[in-house]
Motif scaffolding. Structure first.
Motif, short mmCIF file in Angstrom:
data_model
loop_
_atom_site.label_atom_id
_atom_site.label_comp_id
_atom_site.label_asym_id
_atom_site.label_seq_id
_atom_site.Cartn_x
_atom_site.Cartn_y
_atom_site.Cartn_z
N PHE A 165 -0.72 17.75 10.25
CA PHE A 165 -1.22 19.27 10.86
C PHE A 165 -1.42 20.12 9.56
O PHE A 165 -2.37 20.73 9.31
N ILE A 166 -0.41 19.88 8.53
CA ILE A 166 -0.42 20.83 7.24
C ILE A 166 -1.94 20.16 6.46
O ILE A 166 -2.73 21.04 5.97
N PHE A 167 -2.19 18.89 6.44
CA PHE A 167 -3.26 18.35 5.71
C PHE A 167 -4.52 18.93 6.48
O PHE A 167 -5.36 19.41 5.62
N ALA A 168 -4.58 18.88 7.93
CA ALA A 168 -5.64 19.40 8.74
C ALA A 168 -5.90 20.74 8.54
O ALA A 168 -6.80 21.22 8.12
N LEU A 169 -4.94 21.71 8.46
CA LEU A 169 -4.80 23.15 8.40
C LEU A 169 -5.51 23.58 6.88
O LEU A 169 -6.33 23.99 6.78
N PHE A 170 -4.97 22.81 5.92
CA PHE A 170 -5.34 23.13 4.37
C PHE A 170 -6.92 22.75 4.17
O PHE A 170 -7.69 23.34 3.76
N PRO A 178 -7.47 19.15 16.37
CA PRO A 178 -8.66 20.09 16.51
C PRO A 178 -8.05 21.29 17.50
O PRO A 178 -8.57 22.50 17.20
N ILE A 179 -7.33 20.99 18.59
CA ILE A 179 -6.60 22.36 19.08
C ILE A 179 -6.01 23.38 18.51
O ILE A 179 -6.19 24.36 18.46
N GLU A 180 -5.19 22.59 17.27
CA GLU A 180 -4.27 23.50 16.38
C GLU A 180 -5.54 24.20 15.64
O GLU A 180 -5.15 25.36 15.16
N CYS A 181 -6.31 23.63 15.25
CA CYS A 181 -7.43 24.45 14.15
C CYS A 181 -8.13 25.48 15.10
O CYS A 181 -8.34 26.50 14.52
N LEU A 182 -8.45 25.11 16.13
CA LEU A 182 -9.15 26.28 17.16
C LEU A 182 -8.07 27.44 17.43
O LEU A 182 -8.60 28.72 17.41
N VAL A 183 -6.80 27.05 17.54
CA VAL A 183 -5.50 28.02 17.72
C VAL A 183 -5.65 29.06 16.55
O VAL A 183 -5.61 30.12 16.47
N PHE A 184 -5.56 28.31 15.49
CA PHE A 184 -5.68 29.24 13.75
C PHE A 184 -6.76 29.94 13.73
O PHE A 184 -6.81 30.98 13.19
N SER A 185 -7.95 29.56 14.17
CA SER A 185 -9.27 30.08 13.99
C SER A 185 -9.30 31.54 14.94
O SER A 185 -9.58 32.54 14.52
N LEU A 186 -8.62 31.31 16.09
CA LEU A 186 -8.40 32.37 16.87
C LEU A 186 -7.44 33.53 16.25
O LEU A 186 -7.63 34.72 16.42
N PHE A 187 -6.24 33.01 15.58
CA PHE A 187 -5.39 33.99 14.98
C PHE A 187 -6.00 34.71 13.78
O PHE A 187 -5.89 35.65 13.57
N ILE A 188 -7.19 33.83 13.01
CA ILE A 188 -7.68 34.40 11.87
C ILE A 188 -8.61 35.39 12.49
O ILE A 188 -8.60 36.76 12.04
N PHE A 189 -9.24 35.17 13.53
CA PHE A 189 -10.11 36.37 14.20
C PHE A 189 -9.41 37.68 14.65
O PHE A 189 -9.71 38.74 14.42
N ASN A 221 0.05 7.49 17.66
CA ASN A 221 0.01 8.56 16.67
C ASN A 221 -1.10 9.02 16.57
O ASN A 221 -1.56 10.45 16.38
N ILE A 222 -2.21 8.28 16.01
CA ILE A 222 -3.55 8.45 15.63
C ILE A 222 -4.37 9.08 16.63
O ILE A 222 -4.82 10.18 16.69
N ALA A 223 -4.13 8.59 18.00
CA ALA A 223 -4.96 9.15 19.15
C ALA A 223 -4.38 10.79 19.41
O ALA A 223 -5.06 11.29 19.78
N LEU A 224 -2.80 10.44 19.46
CA LEU A 224 -2.25 12.22 19.44
C LEU A 224 -2.74 12.92 18.30
O LEU A 224 -3.05 13.98 18.65
N CYS A 225 -2.77 12.69 17.32
CA CYS A 225 -3.31 13.36 16.14
C CYS A 225 -4.65 13.96 16.35
O CYS A 225 -5.23 14.90 16.13
#
Length: 187
Positions: free
Chosen positions: A5-10, A106-117, A97-101
């Motif tokens: 998650f941290i790697f994907a977020l950064f 992508p869901i976490e990135c969408l939620v983060f985008s919503l928070f930024i907006f 674990n790979i399938a879960l990630c």
């Protein structure tokens, strides 16, 4: 999951930054100015001898990578499905674990985008309320020049300011993590 998650977020933040800088030269100039100031601050730290060497940072990265691989192997071996061989069970756990990630990131990135907006909307709204209040105060003050009126940021300007704030926060987070790890190593 946390490491992914941290790697994907950064990575997500860096991609957004790169895209905005590519399409907006003014924003690119602001970022270049901030980065030049940061480079100057780093050079001052290096001149004072308060900066870590590249070798120590490289060793720290290697150690962190080794621990990460060890934790992944630990998870794969000890949390494998019951009744399976070690290699087959570990492979099944890693694939799980790979399938879960692949679903969660992508869901976490969408939620983060919503928070930024939402943060950009609040930032622009607060600035507009401040300007409306400033205009009301100026109407009450007769004879006061109105040259120092604050500009209302547009959504684009608010987004740029929020991106710069996030980039600064990410850099502070990275510096804080390296300082904490440095103190743990010293102890």
């Amino acid at each position: 999951m946390l490491i992914v998650f941290i790697f994907a977020l950064f990575s997500f933040l860096r991609i957004i930054f790169s895209v905005v800088m590519y399409f907006n030269p003014a924003f690119k100039a602001k970022v270049a100015e901030r980065r030049a100031a940061k480079r100057a601050r780093i050079q001052e730290l290096e001149a004072a001898g308060k900066r870590r060497s590249r070798r120590s940072i490289g060793i720290e990265v290697v150690i962190n990578c080794l621990f990460s691989v060890a934790w992944i192997l630990n998870d794969a071996v000890f949390n494998r499905p019951e009744g399976t061989a070690i290699v087959d069970g570990a492979k099944a756990r890693v694939i799980h674990n790979i399938a879960l990630c692949a679903v969660v990131v992508p869901i976490e990135c969408l939620v983060f985008s919503l928070f930024i907006f939402i943060a950009v909307i609040f930032k622009v709204r607060r600035a507009r309320k401040g300007q409306i209040k400033l205009q009301g105060d100026e109407e009450l003050m007769v004879g006061v020049p109105t040259q120092e009126m604050a500009q209302v940021p547009s959504m684009k300007e608010g987004f740029e300011e929020k991106l710069i704030e996030i980039d600064d926060s990410v850099e502070r987070f990275e510096e804080k993590m390296s300082k904490e790890e440095r103190t743990e190593i010293d102890n």
